[in-house]
Design a protein around this motif. Structure first.
Motif, short mmCIF file in Angstrom:
data_model
loop_
_atom_site.label_atom_id
_atom_site.label_comp_id
_atom_site.label_asym_id
_atom_site.label_seq_id
_atom_site.Cartn_x
_atom_site.Cartn_y
_atom_site.Cartn_z
N ASP A 160 34.02 28.76 9.15
CA ASP A 160 33.48 27.41 8.94
C ASP A 160 31.96 27.40 8.83
N ALA A 161 31.29 28.38 9.46
CA ALA A 161 29.83 28.46 9.38
C ALA A 161 29.36 29.25 8.17
N GLY A 162 30.31 29.70 7.35
CA GLY A 162 29.94 30.45 6.15
C GLY A 162 29.81 31.94 6.37
N LEU A 163 30.10 32.43 7.58
CA LEU A 163 29.98 33.85 7.88
C LEU A 163 31.13 34.61 7.23
N VAL A 164 30.79 35.59 6.38
CA VAL A 164 31.81 36.38 5.70
C VAL A 164 32.45 37.35 6.69
N THR A 165 33.76 37.33 6.73
CA THR A 165 34.48 38.12 7.73
C THR A 165 35.14 39.36 7.16
N ARG A 166 35.15 39.51 5.83
CA ARG A 166 35.80 40.68 5.24
C ARG A 166 35.06 41.96 5.63
N TYR A 203 26.53 35.85 4.85
CA TYR A 203 27.05 34.50 4.69
C TYR A 203 27.40 34.23 3.22
N ALA A 204 28.26 33.26 3.03
CA ALA A 204 28.75 32.94 1.69
C ALA A 204 27.64 32.40 0.80
N THR A 205 26.73 31.62 1.37
CA THR A 205 25.65 31.02 0.59
C THR A 205 24.32 31.18 1.31
N ALA A 206 23.25 31.03 0.54
CA ALA A 206 21.91 31.08 1.13
C ALA A 206 21.71 29.94 2.11
N ALA A 207 22.30 28.78 1.83
CA ALA A 207 22.17 27.63 2.74
C ALA A 207 22.82 27.94 4.08
N HIS A 208 24.01 28.54 4.07
CA HIS A 208 24.66 28.94 5.32
C HIS A 208 23.80 29.97 6.06
N ARG A 209 23.28 30.92 5.32
CA ARG A 209 22.44 31.95 5.94
C ARG A 209 21.22 31.33 6.61
N ASP A 210 20.52 30.46 5.91
CA ASP A 210 19.30 29.87 6.45
C ASP A 210 19.59 29.04 7.69
N ALA A 223 14.76 44.00 19.34
CA ALA A 223 15.99 43.92 18.57
C ALA A 223 15.67 43.49 17.15
N SER A 224 16.56 43.87 16.23
CA SER A 224 16.42 43.43 14.83
C SER A 224 17.79 43.08 14.29
N VAL A 225 17.80 42.15 13.33
CA VAL A 225 19.05 41.75 12.70
C VAL A 225 18.75 41.25 11.29
N VAL A 226 19.62 41.60 10.35
CA VAL A 226 19.49 41.15 8.98
C VAL A 226 20.49 40.03 8.73
N TYR A 227 19.99 38.92 8.18
CA TYR A 227 20.85 37.82 7.75
C TYR A 227 20.86 37.82 6.22
N SER A 228 22.02 38.07 5.62
CA SER A 228 22.14 38.14 4.17
C SER A 228 23.09 37.06 3.67
N SER A 229 23.10 36.87 2.36
CA SER A 229 24.08 35.98 1.74
C SER A 229 24.56 36.59 0.44
N ILE A 230 25.73 36.15 0.00
CA ILE A 230 26.28 36.64 -1.25
C ILE A 230 25.41 36.19 -2.43
N GLU A 231 24.57 35.18 -2.22
CA GLU A 231 23.70 34.70 -3.29
C GLU A 231 22.38 35.44 -3.36
N ASP A 232 22.11 36.36 -2.41
CA ASP A 232 20.85 37.10 -2.41
C ASP A 232 20.77 38.03 -3.62
#
Length: 759
Positions: free
Chosen positions: A561-567, A394-401, A529-538
């Motif tokens: 719109d939810a801040g999810l990085v698509t690149r 995600y673009a920000t930690a707030a979006h990630r959380d 299952a496992s999944v990692v949620y990261s942000s560009i601010e990490d």
């Protein structure tokens, strides 16, 4: 990586024999066979290995009601050859360690099973005791609370369970004893290390320190008020990876105005400059409820690799005091380092070392290079069906959380148990509070309540359970679907929901820590299952500037719109950043070893002299022979008492001079990086000065001993050692410090000077 399948044939034959054995007569048959193969050989191969595995399988099943899997026997076979094994979480490493320890004990070898904390040392020794008894092997555990007498008795056992740190501290205490009867340890032989990569890699250069009340009051500069008055936008700069902070030109100017006439970058200004940097580190980089918590009126460090309070740990005195000042706490008493021991050197003192971990193969090359240990992976008892979902960035930690909360709510609504893995206390409690506002009650496992960890983990697999935890490495308790004690129906109900979902909030500094969290799901063939949620601010992303990777906040433009990085490809960049960061940690460790190698050699010289004085009356009297007072004291006091007094004096001076030597080397190392400005190699210069500082060490200690001897007061047929200035510390304590928690103040000085000089 070692091929661990070489012993499959031996394991299969042993398992088939055990399976065909009569349940009633099998244990007696196994004990009879053990009596024939025990002792002497030290080689567990071929038929002898097969016979032992056959016996161990039968006796473990009978004594513990735990029949080892073939994979556990395969692990034991490999470890008995000295191979470090990687076993998935939940595959039964505790039993494997006991199988290996039992075999070595049957050969007459003394075994230490090294755990990561007191709880596991006590639990595992008690849990495995029936198996050891079936082998005729004595076992015991050692914990921090044990008295010296209790420890001395425990260390006599054939197999001793003890935490790495406590064993190291006992080594340090034995090194400082003044009588042979005070030592508690037995010689080291076999070391079996649980979570071996954590111990031999992550904590290898952590110094275990024995400290005592300072003989003289330490002087320091109180700079706390000055640091608090600094403008964060102008007076200091924080490096992108938040591992260092330094004054800007404006900050240097403000310091000059505050202390006129002192040039911070001169030799005379170094103490002040160091004090300012230490206070800056405490104020800016060390965060409450992240790096430490405040509890019981003390600042307690939180281990970044285990998420627990490091109860015996404190920072070096300057930094510890700076944090206590920052928090308005009563400062701990000033102390001086009496002795220290690196974890690496502790482990290397064993003749044989092996161990197990869930993530050992990732550092196989490191273990081979630095410890001459091979590592190999053991397949799971049942194939893993855990789903490791694609990372969500995600673009920000707030979006990630926000995304994490929504994912947890969705899983919880379906009844699926969730484990949320966070980096620190503050984050874990923030998620628990946010979920509580959404009517989801969480169990929180962090440094504040680590005493409750076993109970929390044991029930984390129940339907609807949500557990928020800091790092899970070394927790030592499995997460069972349905919870501890669940029957097959309850287990099946939770399995049908998808099993445990592990949600990792931001990558950890090492891929191995991420893997350890993932491994909590999918235990022994269960779904999960496992999944990692990261942000560009990490921090894992912010490190890109340090490592030259093109990853920045500009990626926010590629977010939905939810801040999810698509690149595409961002996750691969994070992989590379994480690997480079870990490699940088390894480089720092190797550099620290190089600085400590010569010190370790010098300590061995001092210890050899100390042992000679401790065990030989003639050696204790040697420096004082020829002194006029010696014969007189022999007539007042008697020969044995004079030998005791002379021994006490000489040991005191050897210890005091060693403490002073360590303090001198610490000061030299803090400033040695400045030699780089003169195009000198700091390491070479440190070694040269360390050699010079040690020249004549034993002679100087003997000279001081003679001076103390001449100053002795004898009254009523007794010698007053205290009056001669030979008072040993009234209290001693132990702590672990990171050798270089954020880069030394002198590193900051060198960087600043090089920048000023345009180099």
């Amino acid at each position: 990586m070692t091929d661990t399948g070489n012993f499959s044939g031996v394991v299969n034959r042993a398992a088939e024999r055990a399976g065909a054995a009569d349940p009633e007569t099998g244990p007696a048959q196994a004990r009879e066979l053990l009596s024939q193969i025990s002792g002497g050989s030290r080689q567990w191969t071929g038929q002898r290995l097969e016979d032992y595995l056959f016996c161990a399988r039968i006796l473990a099943g009978k004594s513990l009601d735990m029949t080892p899997f073939d994979t556990q026997l395969l692990s034991a076979a490999n470890m008995l050859q000295g191979t470090v094994v990687e076993m998935d979480t939940g595959e039964g490493k505790t039993l494997v360690g006991a199988l290996v320890a039992g075999a070595h004990a049957l050969e007459g070898r003394r075994v230490h099973v090294l755990t990561v904390n007191d709880y596991l040392a006590g639990r595992d020794a008690q849990w495995m005791r029936p198996f050891y008894e079936s082998l005729g092997v004595r076992t015991a555990s050692v914990t921090t609370e044990a008295t010296a007498a209790e420890k001395k008795k425990a260390y006599l056992a054939d197999v001793v369970y003890v935490s790495v740190n406590e064993l190291g501290f006992d080594v340090l205490r034995d090194r400082s004893c003044t009588g042979q009867d005070q030592a508690v340890l037995q010689p080291f032989d076999v070391g079996i290390v649980d979570e071996i990569d954590s111990v031999l890699v992550d904590e290898a250069v952590v110094p275990l320190v024995l400290a005592g009340r300072a003989r003289t009051e330490l002087q320091g500069v109180d700079v706390a008020d000055f640091v608090r008055s600094l403008n964060p936008d102008a007076d200091y700069a924080v490096e992108p990876d938040r591992r260092n902070v330094s004054l800007t030109d404006a900050g240097i100017g403000r310091a000059g105005a505050r202390w006129p006439g002192v040039e911070l970058y001169s030799a005379e200004g170094t103490p002040l400059f160091s004090s300012i940097n230490v206070a800056l580190h405490a104020e800016v980089l060390l965060q409450r409820d992240v790096d430490y918590i405040v509890r019981d009126g003390r600042a307690q460090i939180v281990s970044d690799s285990r998420g627990r309070v490091a109860h015996t740990q404190r920072w070096p005195d300057g930094l510890q005091a700076a944090v206590e000042t920052k928090e308005g706490l009563v400062k701990t008493e000033q102390g001086e380092v009496l002795d220290q021991l690196l974890v690496r050197d502790l482990i290397k003192s064993f003749a044989t070392v092996t161990g197990m971990s869930g993530t050992a193969v990732a550092v196989a090359e490191y273990l081979r290079t630095h410890y001459s240990l091979d590592a190999g992976r053991i397949p799971p008892h049942l194939p893993s069906i855990r789903r490791d979902l694609p990372e969500r960035i995600y673009a920000t930690a707030a979006h990630r959380d926000a995304a994490v909360v929504e994912a947890v709510l969705a899983a919880h609504a379906a009844g699926q148990p969730v484990l949320i893995g966070t980096h620190d206390v503050a984050t874990s409690e923030r998620f628990a509070a946010e979920l509580a506002t959404r009517d989801v009650q969480c169990q929180v496992l962090n440094a504040r309540n680590d005493a409750l960890e076993a109970g929390i983990i044991a029930q984390a697999g129940r339907k609807y359970a949500v557990t928020v935890s800091t790092q899970m490495a070394g927790r030592g308790t499995d997460i069972l679907l349905g919870g501890k004690g669940a029957d097959a129906a309850v287990h099946g109900e939770v399995a049908a929901l998808g099993g445990l979902l592990v949600v990792i909030v931001g990558r950890f500094y090492s891929p191995r820590l991420d893997a350890q969290l993932r491994g909590r799901a999918g235990r022994q063939g269960d779904p999960g299952a496992s999944v990692v949620y990261s942000s560009i601010e990490d921090p894992a992303a912010n490190g890109q500037e340090v490592h030259g990777l093109e990853l920045s906040s500009s990626l926010a433009g590629d977010a939905d719109d939810a801040g999810l990085v698509t690149r595409a490809g961002v996750s691969r960049l994070l992989d590379r950043t994480q690997r480079l960061a870990e490699q940088e940690r390894f480089t720092t460790q190797e550099n620290s070893w190089k600085y400590n190698e010569l010190i370790a050699y010098q300590r061995r010289v001092v210890l050899a002299e100390r042992d000679r004085v401790l065990t030989d009356d003639d050696a204790a009297l040697e420096p004082f022979e020829g002194a006029e007072r010696l014969e007189g004291l022999r007539t007042a006091l008697g020969g044995p008492e004079v030998a005791r007094v002379c021994r006490a004096i000489l040991l005191f001076q050897l210890d005091a001079h060693w403490s002073d030597h360590l303090a001198l080397l610490s000061e030299q190392r803090a400033a040695i990086h400045l030699r780089a400005l003169g195009r000198q190699n700091p390491l070479d210069e440190f070694r040269r000065e360390t050699i010079l500082a040690f020249e004549g060490f034993l002679d100087r200690a003997a000279d001081s001993a003679r001076e103390s001897f001449d100053a002795l007061d004898v009254a009523d047929g007794a010698v007053d050692l205290d009056a001669a200035g030979l008072r040993r510390p009234s209290s001693t304590w132990t702590y672990v410090v990171n050798e270089d928690p954020f880069g030394s103040p002198s590193d900051a000085a060198v960087k600043w000077l090089l920048k000023k000089l345009g180099k």
